[in-house]
Write a protein that holds these residues in place. Structure first.
Motif, PDB file in Angstrom:
ATOM      1  N   GLU B  50       0.820  -1.217   0.000  1.00 53.17           N
ATOM      2  CA  GLU B  50       0.000   0.000   0.000  1.00 53.17           C
ATOM      3  C   GLU B  50       0.852   1.265   0.000  1.00 53.17           C
ATOM      4  O   GLU B  50       0.419   2.308  -0.484  1.00 53.17           O
ATOM      5  CB  GLU B  50      -1.000  -0.026   1.167  1.00 53.17           C
ATOM      6  CG  GLU B  50      -2.043  -1.137   0.931  1.00 53.17           C
ATOM      7  CD  GLU B  50      -3.327  -0.952   1.706  1.00 53.17           C
ATOM      8  OE1 GLU B  50      -3.320  -0.242   2.733  1.00 53.17           O
ATOM      9  OE2 GLU B  50      -4.341  -1.522   1.274  1.00 53.17           O
ATOM     10  N   ARG B  78      -0.972   6.315 -11.554  1.00 55.37           N
ATOM     11  CA  ARG B  78      -2.319   5.746 -11.616  1.00 55.37           C
ATOM     12  C   ARG B  78      -2.642   5.153 -12.980  1.00 55.37           C
ATOM     13  O   ARG B  78      -3.415   4.210 -13.077  1.00 55.37           O
ATOM     14  CB  ARG B  78      -3.369   6.809 -11.268  1.00 55.37           C
ATOM     15  CG  ARG B  78      -3.499   7.067  -9.788  1.00 55.37           C
ATOM     16  CD  ARG B  78      -4.837   7.713  -9.468  1.00 55.37           C
ATOM     17  NE  ARG B  78      -5.044   8.942 -10.205  1.00 55.37           N
ATOM     18  CZ  ARG B  78      -4.836  10.157  -9.709  1.00 55.37           C
ATOM     19  NH1 ARG B  78      -4.434  10.303  -8.476  1.00 55.37           N
ATOM     20  NH2 ARG B  78      -5.058  11.222 -10.441  1.00 55.37           N
ATOM     21  N   VAL B  83      -3.940  -2.241  -9.790  1.00 58.98           N
ATOM     22  CA  VAL B  83      -4.025  -2.557  -8.367  1.00 58.98           C
ATOM     23  C   VAL B  83      -5.156  -3.544  -8.109  1.00 58.98           C
ATOM     24  O   VAL B  83      -6.272  -3.371  -8.599  1.00 58.98           O
ATOM     25  CB  VAL B  83      -4.269  -1.262  -7.553  1.00 58.98           C
ATOM     26  CG1 VAL B  83      -4.712  -1.594  -6.138  1.00 58.98           C
ATOM     27  CG2 VAL B  83      -3.013  -0.403  -7.534  1.00 58.98           C
ATOM     28  N   LEU B  85      -6.844  -4.923  -4.711  1.00 60.06           N
ATOM     29  CA  LEU B  85      -6.851  -4.863  -3.255  1.00 60.06           C
ATOM     30  C   LEU B  85      -7.113  -6.258  -2.689  1.00 60.06           C
ATOM     31  O   LEU B  85      -7.584  -7.141  -3.389  1.00 60.06           O
ATOM     32  CB  LEU B  85      -7.947  -3.908  -2.772  1.00 60.06           C
ATOM     33  CG  LEU B  85      -7.879  -2.475  -3.273  1.00 60.06           C
ATOM     34  CD1 LEU B  85      -9.091  -1.694  -2.775  1.00 60.06           C
ATOM     35  CD2 LEU B  85      -6.598  -1.809  -2.825  1.00 60.06           C
ATOM     36  N   GLY B  89     -13.701  -3.121  -3.167  1.00 58.60           N
ATOM     37  CA  GLY B  89     -13.299  -2.165  -4.191  1.00 58.60           C
ATOM     38  C   GLY B  89     -14.291  -2.016  -5.316  1.00 58.60           C
ATOM     39  O   GLY B  89     -14.179  -1.110  -6.130  1.00 58.60           O
ATOM     40  N   ALA B 145     -10.016  -6.330 -13.259  1.00 62.80           N
ATOM     41  CA  ALA B 145     -10.032  -4.869 -13.229  1.00 62.80           C
ATOM     42  C   ALA B 145      -8.616  -4.313 -13.056  1.00 62.80           C
ATOM     43  O   ALA B 145      -8.297  -3.240 -13.557  1.00 62.80           O
ATOM     44  CB  ALA B 145     -10.938  -4.374 -12.099  1.00 62.80           C
ATOM     45  N   ALA B 146      -7.754  -5.074 -12.368  1.00 61.10           N
ATOM     46  CA  ALA B 146      -6.383  -4.600 -12.142  1.00 61.10           C
ATOM     47  C   ALA B 146      -5.575  -4.593 -13.434  1.00 61.10           C
ATOM     48  O   ALA B 146      -4.626  -3.824 -13.560  1.00 61.10           O
ATOM     49  CB  ALA B 146      -5.691  -5.475 -11.086  1.00 61.10           C
ATOM     50  N   VAL B 147      -5.928  -5.465 -14.391  1.00 65.48           N
ATOM     51  CA  VAL B 147      -5.093  -5.579 -15.589  1.00 65.48           C
ATOM     52  C   VAL B 147      -5.759  -5.015 -16.837  1.00 65.48           C
ATOM     53  O   VAL B 147      -5.119  -4.947 -17.886  1.00 65.48           O
ATOM     54  CB  VAL B 147      -4.684  -7.053 -15.845  1.00 65.48           C
ATOM     55  CG1 VAL B 147      -3.930  -7.604 -14.635  1.00 65.48           C
ATOM     56  CG2 VAL B 147      -5.869  -7.938 -16.175  1.00 65.48           C
ATOM     57  N   PRO B 151      -1.509  -2.247 -17.688  1.00 64.44           N
ATOM     58  CA  PRO B 151      -0.489  -1.541 -16.916  1.00 64.44           C
ATOM     59  C   PRO B 151       0.901  -2.153 -17.144  1.00 64.44           C
ATOM     60  O   PRO B 151       1.021  -3.291 -17.576  1.00 64.44           O
ATOM     61  CB  PRO B 151      -0.927  -1.771 -15.466  1.00 64.44           C
ATOM     62  CG  PRO B 151      -1.675  -3.050 -15.509  1.00 64.44           C
ATOM     63  CD  PRO B 151      -2.372  -3.077 -16.842  1.00 64.44           C
TER      64      PRO B 151
END
Lengths: 287, 308
Positions: B50, B78, B83, B85, B89, B145-147, B151
């Motif tokens: 974090e 960002r 990310v 979590l 989320g 959602a993170a990828v 990123p």
């Protein structure tokens, strides 16, 4: 690269078995080779529109929110506009009730609904996760504002339509055309600031209780349904300094009594907005 | 691509009131590699991640993510960092497919949401609200959602906690796919198997500090063991005399022998043991060379006591 085709998902499982797993063998992305990184943010207006559209869709599916923002104001409009439940001190009952219900619409959406929704978003990590996307905080506030204004426009349209069907004839004037949107916007800003102040500092359950309690208090003391003239003379100036009192009083002055720009009420609302938003910005905790 | 490391942490300190969650932690995660942060509950994994994600400010030390400061350069990071979590989320009433499309809409060159939904096995649940998904499905949606924004670097905080074996393997394949595509992955986990299978480099963390790090094979490869069975009551002192200094020989239980060396088990050691046995007419049966597993090492380093 010619890799052997990915085997079909294991559909051969017994008919009664859970289908969740058969879904997992992955065509497309994995067999074709994962695409290389290509980071980049979408344009801000597109992000704001997407976020606002998501918030509107989830609101529309939320029964409690619909009850709060639409059903209660409409029921009160019909009940109080139709029957002489409260002596409003004027023969034009519907002319008294409609501006109050407009104020209630702002109160329910910008304050209560937004406070509860944002409080639970904070609790479930939604705000935290959004903080790691390209949508900036400013963008998120813009999306929330857009959501609130869109809901309010819908509420206003329905309230005005039902009001018109019940024989409401507002005082139409240039002053009204300028003053009413200004009052509604200033009221929205003040209630949004107060709602976010609650949501950003208290636990989600406390926000839920507080937002509902204040909704009832402002419904009772804010001149929404009960004229401020019913209260003791000493209390009236104080009640007109509350955001709900200022909003309903200002709207009523313009729409029912053909007053010009209600500067005092507008000032009260702007002051509430400035203080509440400044405090919310300072104290808001995102998780 | 720049050759700055994906993550470089030097002497990170993070306190919560009187509790020191991270106490001088340093690590380096290379680009296009999977780096696993392994540790018991409360070791400081999530806090470290974090801080890298910009959610918490370091109380000491320096942290660079893609060469940037996680707080000062948050705006740029960002868009470049994904990310996941540890939990939550996602708006509880948003539908899986709808949520992923909105997230895709935040990025300039996103993955196709429906293909990605298929890759995490959620095609059949595209119209299911988040709160009605199973825990494992919620995890996979958060991973997607993170990828989705493609990123350069993703932080995954216990991505397979609570998943069934099929879903866990699907997640592993996705992470392997990301790595092949050139994405850097930082993975917090307490599953040894996951770290051993996925990670190029494992960092074992305890009490907020790194207690060991290296490639999984480096961590487990040294310190070999040789086991065999034979008649009970062999002369262990005599056996030890025939072995290199520093070796340990034990009989436990009766008739089961264990020879441990601090270095790798090499052909010379096997020859010495079997020659010693042959001289005495002893048949060494079930002769096995074993390396320690990551789990052995982990328990040795972090202790066997239960953590809260």
């Amino acid at each position: 690269m010619t890799e052997p085709a990915v085997t079909e998902p294991a559909v051969a499982e017994s008919p009664g078995s859970e289908p969740a797993v058969t879904d997992i063998a992955t065509p497309g992305l994995l067999s074709a080779g994962w695409p290389a990184p290509a980071p980049g943010a979408a344009p801000l207006p597109r992000m704001v529109r997407r976020q606002a559209a998501l918030e509107l869709r989830t609101l529309a599916r939320n029964g409690e929110q619909l009850l709060l923002t639409l059903i209660i104001p409409i029921l009160l409009l019909i009940a109080f506009g139709h029957e002489n439940l409260v002596s409003v001190g004027t023969s034009n009952r519907i002319g008294f009730v409609v501006p109050g219900i407009l104020a209630l619409a702002v109160l329910s959406t910008a304050f209560t609904g937004q406070a509860i929704g944002t409080g639970f978003e904070r609790r479930y990590g939604v705000l935290k996760r959004l903080g790691a996307t390209p949508l900036s905080r400013r963008g998120l506030i813009a999306a929330k504002t857009l959501t609130v204004l869109t809901v309010e426009l819908g509420q206003f349209a329905i309230v005005l339509l039902i009001g018109a069907l019940m024989g409401w004839r507002p005082a139409a004037s240039l002053a009204a055309a300028v003053s009413v949107p200004l009052l509604l916007l200033a009221g929205t800003a003040a209630f949004s600031g107060l709602g976010l102040l609650l949501a950003g500092t208290l636990r989600a359950e406390a926000t839920l209780a507080g937002a509902n309690l204040l909704y009832l208090v402002m419904l009772g003391l804010g001149g929404v349904l009960f004229p401020l003239t019913k209260f003791p003379a000493a209390a009236r100036p104080v009640l007109r300094l509350l955001p709900a009192g200022a909003l309903s009083d200002g709207l009523r002055a313009v729409l029912a009594h053909s007053a010009g720009l209600p500067a005092r009420d507008l000032l009260v609302l702007c002051a509430w907005a400035a203080v509440a938003i400044a405090l919310a910005v300072r104290t808001f905790r995102w998780e | 691509m720049s050759n700055l490391p994906a993550v470089q942490i030097d002497g990170l300190v993070k306190r919560y009131r009187s509790v020191t969650a991270v106490a001088g932690l340093s690590l380096r995660a290379e680009r296009a590699r999977v780096t696993a942060i392994l540790g018991p509950n409360g070791a400081g994994k999530t806090t470290t991640i974090e801080v890298c994600e910009g959610y918490r400010k370091a109380d000491g030390g320096t942290v660079r993510v893609l060469g940037l400061d996680p707080v000062a350069d948050a705006r740029e990071l960002r868009t470049r960092v994904g990310v996941m979590l540890q939990a939550g989320g996602v708006p509880t009433t948003a539908r899986a497919g709808e949520y992923l499309r909105v997230m895709a809409g935040f990025y300039a060159h996103p993955l196709d949401p429906s293909q990605l939904l298929a890759a995490v096995g959620l095609t059949g649940s595209a119209r299911t609200p988040y709160k009605q998904l199973s825990g494992g499905q919620q995890q996979r949606l958060a991973l997607a959602a993170a990828v989705v924004g493609r990123p350069e670097l993703v932080f995954l905080d216990e991505p397979t906690a609570g998943l069934d074996p099929q879903a866990r393997h699907a997640t592993w394949e996705l992470i392997e796919g990301l790595r092949r595509g050139g994405t850097s992955v930082i993975l917090a986990t307490h599953y040894m198997e996951e770290a051993e299978r996925l990670a190029d480099r494992v960092v074992i963390v305890d009490h907020g500090q790194v207690v060991a790090s290296g490639a999984p094979a480096e961590l487990t490869g040294s310190d070999g063991q040789l086991r065999f069975r034979a008649e009970p009551g062999l002369d262990l002192a005599g056996l030890l005399a025939a072995l290199p200094a520093g070796a340990i020989a034990k009989e436990s239980p009766s008739g089961h022998y264990l020879v441990e060396v601090s270095d790798r088990v090499d052909p010379q050691l096997i020859a010495s043991v079997t020659a010693w046995c042959a001289e005495r007419g002893v048949l060494a049966r079930d002769l096995q060379i074993e390396s320690r597993t990551l789990e052995d090492l982990f328990l040795e380093l972090t202790g066997r006591g239960l953590r809260a």
